[in-house]
Structure formats: C-alpha cells, structure tokens
Design an enzyme around this catalytic site. Sequence first.
Site, PDB file in Angstrom:
ATOM      1  CD  GLU A  33      -0.467  -5.593   5.764  1.00  0.00           C
ATOM      2  OE1 GLU A  33      -0.235  -6.146   4.680  1.00  0.00           O
ATOM      3  OE2 GLU A  33      -0.833  -4.404   5.862  1.00  0.00           O
TER       4      GLU A  33
ATOM      5  CG  HIS B 144      -3.310  -3.697   3.325  1.00  0.00           C
ATOM      6  ND1 HIS B 144      -2.319  -3.031   4.022  1.00  0.00           N
ATOM      7  CD2 HIS B 144      -4.023  -2.743   2.692  1.00  0.00           C
ATOM      8  CE1 HIS B 144      -2.437  -1.730   3.827  1.00  0.00           C
ATOM      9  NE2 HIS B 144      -3.457  -1.520   3.018  1.00  0.00           N
TER      10      HIS B 144
ATOM     11  CB  CYS C  23      -0.976  -0.066   1.180  1.00  0.00           C
ATOM     12  SG  CYS C  23      -2.412   1.006   0.967  1.00  0.00           S
TER      13      CYS C  23
END
Lengths: 223, 77
Positions: A197, A195, A87
């Site tokens: 994560e 994302h 990002c």
Amino acid sequence: MKSAVITFPGSNCDRDMAVAIELVSGNAPLRVWHGDSTLPDGLDFIALPGGFSYGDYLRSGAMAANSPIMRGIVAAAERGVPVLGVCNGFQVLTEARLLPGALMRNAQQTFICRTAALKVENADSLFTSYYQQGQSIDIPVAHHDGNYFADDATLDRLEGDGRVAFRYADAINGSQRAIAGVLNAAGNVLGMMPHPERAVEDAHGNTDGRALFEGVLNALALT
Amino acid sequence: MKVRIHVSLKQGVLDPQGRAVHHSLGGLGFTGVDDVRIGRTVEMDVADDTTETQLTNMCEKLLANTVIENYRIEMVG
C-alpha cells in the site's frame, strides 16, 4: 465490492491501506474497530494493516489476534473471504493461526526501513495474478519483527504447495528461505511483511504494489 | 496463589537477542559462555482453585506462541 480495514490500538498504516483500496477499487472501505464484536455483513475483502498493535506487547500481533473482531475475521477467512495482512497484519494472522509460522525479531536486531526487492514466487494466486511469475518488484519494508520462522516440514509444505507468494531478493531480516509473504492452504489469506500500500501511486515514487490490489480487487469485482 | 510461567524459545529456533547478548558478554571479557538464550517470565496471582488445565490453556492461547516457544508452569505457592 464491499471491503473493510481493521484498526487495532497502535495500527498506523490503516489509512494508507484504505487509500490504496479506494484508489484501485473506487470504493472506500469500511473502517472497523478491533473492539467490535461483529464484522459488517457481506464483506468481500478484509485488510489487516501495519503498525504496532498493543505496542507489540508480549509478542507482535499476539494481543490483536485475540481482539473481539478476530473471531469474525477467522470465520470469514474460513468461509473463503479474501484477507490481506500487511506487516503487523501478517503478524496478527500468524498469531491467530490463519497462517503458519511466526515472525521473530530481525536476525540483525535492527529495525529495517527501506525499499526491498522481492521476487514473485507464485503469480497464480488471487493476490498475485497481475504479476508475472518470477517478476522482480520493489516494495517498501518497515519492521523490527519480520524474521519468518517455521519448522522445516512446514517450509517444505509451503514451498511444495506454491504458498510462498513473495521472497526477498536479499536476506534482509533472517527469514527462513527469505520468505516475505505466505498464503493459506485455500489461497484466500495472504500475509506479507512488505507494504504494497506504500507503492501504489506516482507520488510514492514506485507503483509496484498496485498490481496486488488490482489483482485481488478486480477479481472480486468480476464475481 | 502465585504462578510463574517460564517461556523460552524452542531448540533450533535462532535467538537473535541471545546471540547479541552473547556477543556483548564476550566484549566485556566474560569468556567461557557457550550460549545465551533469552526467554520471558510471566508472574501471575491467580485464584487458589485455578487448575493446571486452565493455566495450560492460558499458555497455549496467549502467553506462549507454541510455533516457536516452549513454556513451563511453576506453582510458587
């Protein structure tokens, strides 16, 4: 395995990134502040997290790309140290010219915050080897400036060299050729707007991002 | 010395903001607007002996992203 997560003023996914790395590798990454002039020695992996570094002033990632720590990150990337930018981290990597192209305002002008379907375009890279070629995965996106732009010659080169790592299944933000993530020429730097994560444990409701961390971190653990 | 740096999107780069403003102008009844493109102006007070080369470096390194943007340096005096 020694890793680091870089925190810029305005980063807000740095802890999520650190948690994901520790979950998969068993080692907590070092937390490195953007104003440090040198990176810790002997890093095997560097992650640039999401957020709004410097409030997105001037252009997203532009100020962070000129932080003192970035000189060390550019040098490490050029030595072959794997670098993941997610990002805002992707925006920083393009502004630092470690990756080609630029991330512009989403074509529809709105902030997008939802889970997006991606297609794994290259499952041979350091970061994507735990996915199947062409696999469809769901990864959360949360961005206002994710509209990937590069000129046609650059896009053709990226496609021809297998450097498009991920593509959106749907055109969610106006990105050229629906590109969601790109690799550098050497394959050790990956930038992506979604994302991974945020999709690594059951509590997230989706673990499709975990294979990215397993792929790169297990590869590093074996060396 | 005052300097203005005009940063604009390159031709061929879609400008979502410009398109939205164009649409809004139409909604307000302003017809005859063919295109709208949004840029940025950076005004700076710089030392009188600042060279054009130094200003160009500022633009190339930070003020503009030359992947998507052009810049023009205006010496205001």
